[in-house]
Design a protein around this motif. Sequence first.
Motif, PDB file in Angstrom:
ATOM      1  N   LEU A 170       0.189  -8.950   5.386  1.00 35.72           N
ATOM      2  CA  LEU A 170       0.883  -7.664   5.286  1.00 35.72           C
ATOM      3  C   LEU A 170       0.206  -6.742   4.266  1.00 35.72           C
ATOM      4  CD1 LEU A 170       3.061  -7.136   2.666  1.00 35.72           C
ATOM      5  CD2 LEU A 170       4.125  -9.136   3.709  1.00 35.72           C
ATOM      6  N   PHE A 171      -0.395  -7.320   3.204  1.00 33.78           N
ATOM      7  CA  PHE A 171      -1.149  -6.496   2.258  1.00 33.78           C
ATOM      8  C   PHE A 171      -2.340  -5.845   2.971  1.00 33.78           C
ATOM      9  CE2 PHE A 171      -0.191  -7.858  -2.380  1.00 33.78           C
ATOM     10  CZ  PHE A 171       1.167  -7.779  -2.128  1.00 33.78           C
ATOM     11  N   ALA A 172      -3.025  -6.625   3.817  1.00 39.90           N
ATOM     12  CA  ALA A 172      -4.182  -6.089   4.533  1.00 39.90           C
ATOM     13  C   ALA A 172      -3.757  -4.990   5.507  1.00 39.90           C
ATOM     14  CB  ALA A 172      -4.898  -7.207   5.280  1.00 39.90           C
ATOM     15  N   LYS A 173      -2.658  -5.209   6.213  1.00 39.87           N
ATOM     16  CA  LYS A 173      -2.205  -4.233   7.215  1.00 39.87           C
ATOM     17  C   LYS A 173      -1.710  -2.942   6.580  1.00 39.87           C
ATOM     18  CE  LYS A 173      -0.826  -7.588  10.780  1.00 39.87           C
ATOM     19  NZ  LYS A 173       0.315  -8.134  11.565  1.00 39.87           N
ATOM     20  N   THR A 174      -1.027  -3.038   5.450  1.00 40.77           N
ATOM     21  CA  THR A 174      -0.429  -1.856   4.826  1.00 40.77           C
ATOM     22  C   THR A 174      -1.332  -1.216   3.772  1.00 40.77           C
ATOM     23  OG1 THR A 174       0.685  -3.233   3.150  1.00 40.77           O
ATOM     24  CG2 THR A 174       1.887  -2.780   5.196  1.00 40.77           C
ATOM     25  N   ALA A 178       3.598  -2.777  -2.822  1.00 40.25           N
ATOM     26  CA  ALA A 178       4.330  -3.281  -1.660  1.00 40.25           C
ATOM     27  C   ALA A 178       5.795  -2.864  -1.712  1.00 40.25           C
ATOM     28  CB  ALA A 178       4.216  -4.806  -1.593  1.00 40.25           C
ATOM     29  N   VAL A 179       6.394  -2.891  -2.910  1.00 39.49           N
ATOM     30  CA  VAL A 179       7.777  -2.432  -3.068  1.00 39.49           C
ATOM     31  C   VAL A 179       7.888  -0.956  -2.689  1.00 39.49           C
ATOM     32  CG1 VAL A 179       9.611  -1.991  -4.737  1.00 39.49           C
ATOM     33  CG2 VAL A 179       8.389  -4.150  -4.800  1.00 39.49           C
ATOM     34  N   ALA A 180       6.929  -0.159  -3.172  1.00 40.39           N
ATOM     35  CA  ALA A 180       6.928   1.271  -2.833  1.00 40.39           C
ATOM     36  C   ALA A 180       6.825   1.466  -1.325  1.00 40.39           C
ATOM     37  CB  ALA A 180       5.769   1.975  -3.547  1.00 40.39           C
ATOM     38  N   TYR A 181       5.945   0.700  -0.684  1.00 39.92           N
ATOM     39  CA  TYR A 181       5.763   0.791   0.771  1.00 39.92           C
ATOM     40  C   TYR A 181       7.056   0.414   1.494  1.00 39.92           C
ATOM     41  CZ  TYR A 181       3.805  -0.112   5.413  1.00 39.92           C
ATOM     42  OH  TYR A 181       3.554  -0.104   6.765  1.00 39.92           O
ATOM     43  N   ALA A 182       7.701  -0.656   1.034  1.00 36.69           N
ATOM     44  CA  ALA A 182       8.928  -1.117   1.681  1.00 36.69           C
ATOM     45  C   ALA A 182      10.019  -0.062   1.634  1.00 36.69           C
ATOM     46  CB  ALA A 182       9.412  -2.413   1.014  1.00 36.69           C
ATOM     47  N   PHE A 183      10.200   0.563   0.495  1.00 34.45           N
ATOM     48  CA  PHE A 183      11.232   1.586   0.387  1.00 34.45           C
ATOM     49  C   PHE A 183      10.853   2.852   1.146  1.00 34.45           C
ATOM     50  CE2 PHE A 183      13.036  -1.132  -2.749  1.00 34.45           C
ATOM     51  CZ  PHE A 183      14.371  -0.770  -2.819  1.00 34.45           C
ATOM     52  N   ARG A 184       9.565   3.165   1.154  1.00 35.43           N
ATOM     53  CA  ARG A 184       9.118   4.360   1.875  1.00 35.43           C
ATOM     54  C   ARG A 184       9.385   4.239   3.375  1.00 35.43           C
ATOM     55  NH1 ARG A 184       4.629   4.549  -0.405  1.00 35.43           N
ATOM     56  NH2 ARG A 184       3.244   3.675   1.169  1.00 35.43           N
ATOM     57  N   HIS A 185       9.276   3.016   3.895  1.00 34.34           N
ATOM     58  CA  HIS A 185       9.455   2.791   5.327  1.00 34.34           C
ATOM     59  C   HIS A 185      10.795   2.186   5.680  1.00 34.34           C
ATOM     60  CE1 HIS A 185       5.316   3.826   6.534  1.00 34.34           C
ATOM     61  NE2 HIS A 185       4.958   3.306   5.380  1.00 34.34           N
ATOM     62  N   GLY A 186      11.681   2.080   4.702  1.00 35.30           N
ATOM     63  CA  GLY A 186      13.007   1.570   4.987  1.00 35.30           C
ATOM     64  C   GLY A 186      13.073   0.095   5.271  1.00 35.30           C
ATOM     65  N   ILE A 187      12.078  -0.669   4.809  1.00 34.64           N
ATOM     66  CA  ILE A 187      12.062  -2.115   5.054  1.00 34.64           C
ATOM     67  C   ILE A 187      12.629  -2.812   3.827  1.00 34.64           C
ATOM     68  CG2 ILE A 187      10.623  -4.098   5.660  1.00 34.64           C
ATOM     69  CD1 ILE A 187       8.571  -2.173   6.783  1.00 34.64           C
TER      70      ILE A 187
END
Length: 265
Positions: A239-243, A251-260
């Motif tokens: 998931l690090f490679a994909k995002t 990763a936390v920032a990405y999760a909240f940005r995308h609602g995951i």
Amino acid sequence: MTDAVTRVLVADDQTVVREGIVMLLGLLPGIEVVGAAADGEEAVALVERHHPDVVLMDLRMPRVDGVEATRRIRSAHPGTEVVVLTTYADDESLFPALQAGARGYLTKDAGGEEIAKAIADVRSGAAGLSPQVQLRLLERLSEASPKSAPSVPSSPGGPSAAGGPSTAGGPSAAGGLSVPGGAGAPAAPGAARAGELPDGLTVREAEVLALIAEGLSNAEIAQRLFVSQATVKTHINNLFAKTAVRDRAQAVAYAFRHGITGTQQ
């Protein structure tokens, strides 16, 4: 059982503070100070020379500041973690440092035990953030993210994208994968098709990401999902490679940005 020593570099422009941190670290078991830098430029050079495991980085320094030094170190030496140790905990200091690749953030009122814990955390793959910093990070992300999360359409009154009946306030694939707090069972066959998740994430990778956003360690994620830690590490690497995130803070920032997230209703 191994007694691995963590090699640490200290970067701070104030001589008294720098020498005090070095003395403090020298009293902590399992830590070896391999160098001390008076500014960000020297820190980058000393990392190139000594290849430390962790850098304790001040932010406001001459020539090259801590944020830019962190960015250079993480880019050239991804195996070296950075823990910010600074007087400042304002948003203008915190978020640029995390975006540059720092995996830990403490203020200078932290004691030796807290510093040692942050160093150990980042070495184990977790984030070494003080509780106050974690709270501010989550507050900031939750302020910015909900409106940007896209919704996955479902037929009125029909099955939801999660493969079950659509219920008000229940978990769904809206904006990504919303993982219930008790997530632990494998995803249902009809749950959230891969095309509904950003950047090609699988359902399981999104579950792991949601648990990272909750602040769980690899061991805790493995226990929650009933899988091995090796499996968790594989999912995290994928998931690090994909995002295109470099660490758990991003990763936390990405999760909240995308609602995951695991707390979204």
